[in-house]
Design a protein around this motif. Structure first.
Motif, PDB file in Angstrom:
ATOM      1  N   LEU A  50       1.379  50.994  82.771  1.00 55.93           N
ATOM      2  CA  LEU A  50       1.677  49.734  82.084  1.00 55.93           C
ATOM      3  C   LEU A  50       0.526  48.743  82.260  1.00 55.93           C
ATOM      4  O   LEU A  50       0.178  47.995  81.357  1.00 55.93           O
ATOM      5  CB  LEU A  50       2.984  49.118  82.606  1.00 55.93           C
ATOM      6  N   PHE A  85       3.247  52.841  90.792  1.00 56.68           N
ATOM      7  CA  PHE A  85       3.531  53.764  89.706  1.00 56.68           C
ATOM      8  C   PHE A  85       3.852  53.057  88.393  1.00 56.68           C
ATOM      9  O   PHE A  85       4.492  53.597  87.516  1.00 56.68           O
ATOM     10  CB  PHE A  85       4.589  54.789  90.125  1.00 56.68           C
ATOM     11  N   ASN A  86       3.361  51.829  88.260  1.00 58.29           N
ATOM     12  CA  ASN A  86       3.363  51.165  86.961  1.00 58.29           C
ATOM     13  C   ASN A  86       1.931  50.963  86.468  1.00 58.29           C
ATOM     14  O   ASN A  86       1.680  50.117  85.615  1.00 58.29           O
ATOM     15  CB  ASN A  86       4.107  49.827  87.043  1.00 58.29           C
ATOM     16  N   ASP A 122       4.593  40.608  82.315  1.00 55.16           N
ATOM     17  CA  ASP A 122       5.791  40.472  83.148  1.00 55.16           C
ATOM     18  C   ASP A 122       6.459  41.794  83.559  1.00 55.16           C
ATOM     19  O   ASP A 122       7.650  41.809  83.804  1.00 55.16           O
ATOM     20  CB  ASP A 122       6.802  39.540  82.476  1.00 55.16           C
ATOM     21  N   PHE A 123       5.696  42.877  83.663  1.00 53.70           N
ATOM     22  CA  PHE A 123       6.289  44.112  84.208  1.00 53.70           C
ATOM     23  C   PHE A 123       6.173  44.074  85.742  1.00 53.70           C
ATOM     24  O   PHE A 123       5.352  43.331  86.285  1.00 53.70           O
ATOM     25  CB  PHE A 123       5.578  45.354  83.650  1.00 53.70           C
ATOM     26  N   VAL A 124       6.994  44.871  86.422  1.00 56.97           N
ATOM     27  CA  VAL A 124       6.975  44.897  87.883  1.00 56.97           C
ATOM     28  C   VAL A 124       5.656  45.504  88.375  1.00 56.97           C
ATOM     29  O   VAL A 124       5.303  46.618  87.992  1.00 56.97           O
ATOM     30  CB  VAL A 124       8.154  45.716  88.445  1.00 56.97           C
ATOM     31  N   ALA A 164       3.860  47.549  90.466  1.00 56.28           N
ATOM     32  CA  ALA A 164       4.086  48.609  91.448  1.00 56.28           C
ATOM     33  C   ALA A 164       3.046  49.690  91.189  1.00 56.28           C
ATOM     34  O   ALA A 164       2.556  49.818  90.064  1.00 56.28           O
ATOM     35  CB  ALA A 164       5.489  49.180  91.287  1.00 56.28           C
TER      36      ALA A 164
HETATM   37  C1  LIG Z   1       7.745  49.173  86.139  1.00 52.25           C
HETATM   38  O1  LIG Z   1       8.015  48.016  85.383  1.00 52.25           O
HETATM   39  C2  LIG Z   1       9.243  48.059  84.693  1.00 52.25           C
HETATM   40  C3  LIG Z   1       9.314  46.814  83.824  1.00 52.25           C
HETATM   41  O2  LIG Z   1       9.214  45.660  84.597  1.00 52.25           O
HETATM   42  C4  LIG Z   1      10.392  48.166  85.693  1.00 52.25           C
HETATM   43  O3  LIG Z   1      11.606  48.245  85.003  1.00 52.25           O
HETATM   44  C5  LIG Z   1      10.181  49.409  86.547  1.00 52.25           C
HETATM   45  O4  LIG Z   1      11.142  49.471  87.557  1.00 52.25           O
HETATM   46  C6  LIG Z   1       8.799  49.405  87.179  1.00 52.25           C
HETATM   47  N1  LIG Z   1       8.543  50.682  87.821  1.00 52.25           N
HETATM   48  C7  LIG Z   1       8.331  50.799  89.123  1.00 52.25           C
HETATM   49  C8  LIG Z   1       7.996  52.175  89.612  1.00 52.25           C
HETATM   50  O5  LIG Z   1       8.433  49.872  89.892  1.00 52.25           O
END
Ligand SMILES: *[C@@H]1O[C@H](CO)[C@@H](O)[C@H](O)[C@H]1NC(C)=O
Ligand SMILES: *[C@@H]1O[C@H](CO)[C@@H](O)[C@H](O)[C@H]1NC(C)=O
Length: 323
Positions: free
Chosen positions: A146, A142-143, A136-138, A140
């Motif tokens: 994760l 640059f994630n 459940d992380f966003v 994106a």
């Molecule tokens: C990555 O995921 C986290 C957790 O969901 C979130 O808080 C963060 O904004 C996300 N980073 C980007 C670059 O979107």
């Protein structure tokens, strides 16, 4: 008397003025020193720290690794909209199959999206194919760290029996035949990590660059040895080891560098899979003979994947000139 008190007054005012200038200089000096030191401290304040237990799984694939341990698990980073390319990968290099009698499985790594429609489509796709790992992380770009760590966590928790794991992307072509052959030849099953080795890389400090990394995020001048994130392969035990140290190394949004930091901490050395180059992070023009002797190639469009794959499948015994 009047003259005297005037004198005393001017002396006193001069004294106060001096005192003010003196104190100002001391304060200014202290501020200068403070800010110059502040800039040198690697982590001022509390930057983002990776927490390995963060988040929960939304989708899990259907596999019992204890019962049917795979030889190779391919973890493919993907995003919600890439429905078509996932279909193509499922029908080409990512199809469930045995190579030289060794079972190979492919799973897709996804984060979460705010779009209800896209979430629904992915949930249905997951129900149907049972090959999606989602947390459940966003979701994106640059994630990616994760996303990669989710895959590593999944291996650690649900599939430590996998002999090898490959992390790759959805714009890659993977020759699972040659990869399996080379892994068997290599005969290494623990603390093994390979891919396209990057041993002398430096952080890009140009703000206009896509790969810009600030001194705040990464204060050191050089990256640790790492393998290009386009495709790297490791023995199954490495997943749990990397997972264990992952919240005690500095976090960086470049997932391949982050994994490199974990490996450095674990003192796991990167190794070449073969004396010839087999990983092509910068792409490679297709020819059947060429692609028979590669493991991974970047920048392959979905519409080319099928024809490349068919060309490989249809020419198993075909002679190729020695390279
Ligand atoms: C990555 O995921 C986290 C957790 O969901 C979130 O808080 C963060 O904004 C996300 N980073 C980007 C670059 O979107
Ligand atoms: C693989 O390595 C093991 C020891 O690490 C050795 O006993 C075995 O003979 C090797 N197998 C091959 C095919 O080289």
């Amino acid at each position: 008397m009047g003259i005297l008190s005037f004198d005393v007054l001017t002396t006193r005012m001069a004294y106060l003025k001096m005192r003010f200038v003196y104190i100002s200089l001391v304060v200014l000096g202290a501020l200068c020193l403070y800010f110059s030191m502040y800039g040198l401290i690697p982590f001022k304040g509390q930057p983002f720290v990776f927490k390995k237990e963060r988040g929960s799984f939304l989708q899990l694939p259907d596999i019992n690794c204890r019962q049917d341990p795979p030889f190779l698990v391919l973890l493919v980073t993907s995003s919600h909209e890439q429905v078509f390319v996932r279909t193509v990968i499922r029908n080409t290099w990512g199809k469930e199959r045995d190579v030289l009698g060794r079972p190979i499985k492919t799973f897709f790594l996804l984060g979460a999206t705010a779009s209800k429609d896209l979430s629904k489509v992915v949930a249905q796709e997951s129900q149907r194919h049972r090959d999606i790992i989602q947390k459940d992380f966003v979701d994106a770009y640059f994630n990616l760290t994760l996303k990669t760590m989710m895959g590593i966590e999944w291996i650690h928790r649900f599939c430590p029996q996998a002999t090898f794991v490959m992390k790759t992307d959805s714009d890659m072509f993977v020759n699972v035949y040659y990869l399996t052959e080379l892994l068997l030849k290599k005969n290494r099953t623990t603390r093994f990590f390979t891919g396209f080795l990057k041993l002398n890389e430096f952080p890009i400090r140009d703000k206009a660059n896509k790969w810009f990394v600030s001194k705040y995020e990464y204060p050191w001048d050089k990256y640790p040895p790492f393998c290009s994130g386009t495709g790297y392969v490791f023995s199954g035990d490495v997943a749990s080891q990397v997972y264990d140290v992952s919240d005690s190394v500095p976090f960086i949004k470049l997932e391949d560098v982050f994994v490199g930091l974990c490996l450095a901490k674990l003192k796991i050395r990167l190794e070449e899979l073969h004396s010839e180059q087999t990983f092509f992070p910068n792409g490679l023009p297709f020819s059947t003979c060429r692609f028979k002797k590669i493991v991974a190639c970047h920048f392959v469009k979905p519409r080319n994947m099928l024809s490349y794959w068919q060309a490989l499948e249809n020419s198993p015994g075909e002679e190729c000139p020695a390279v």
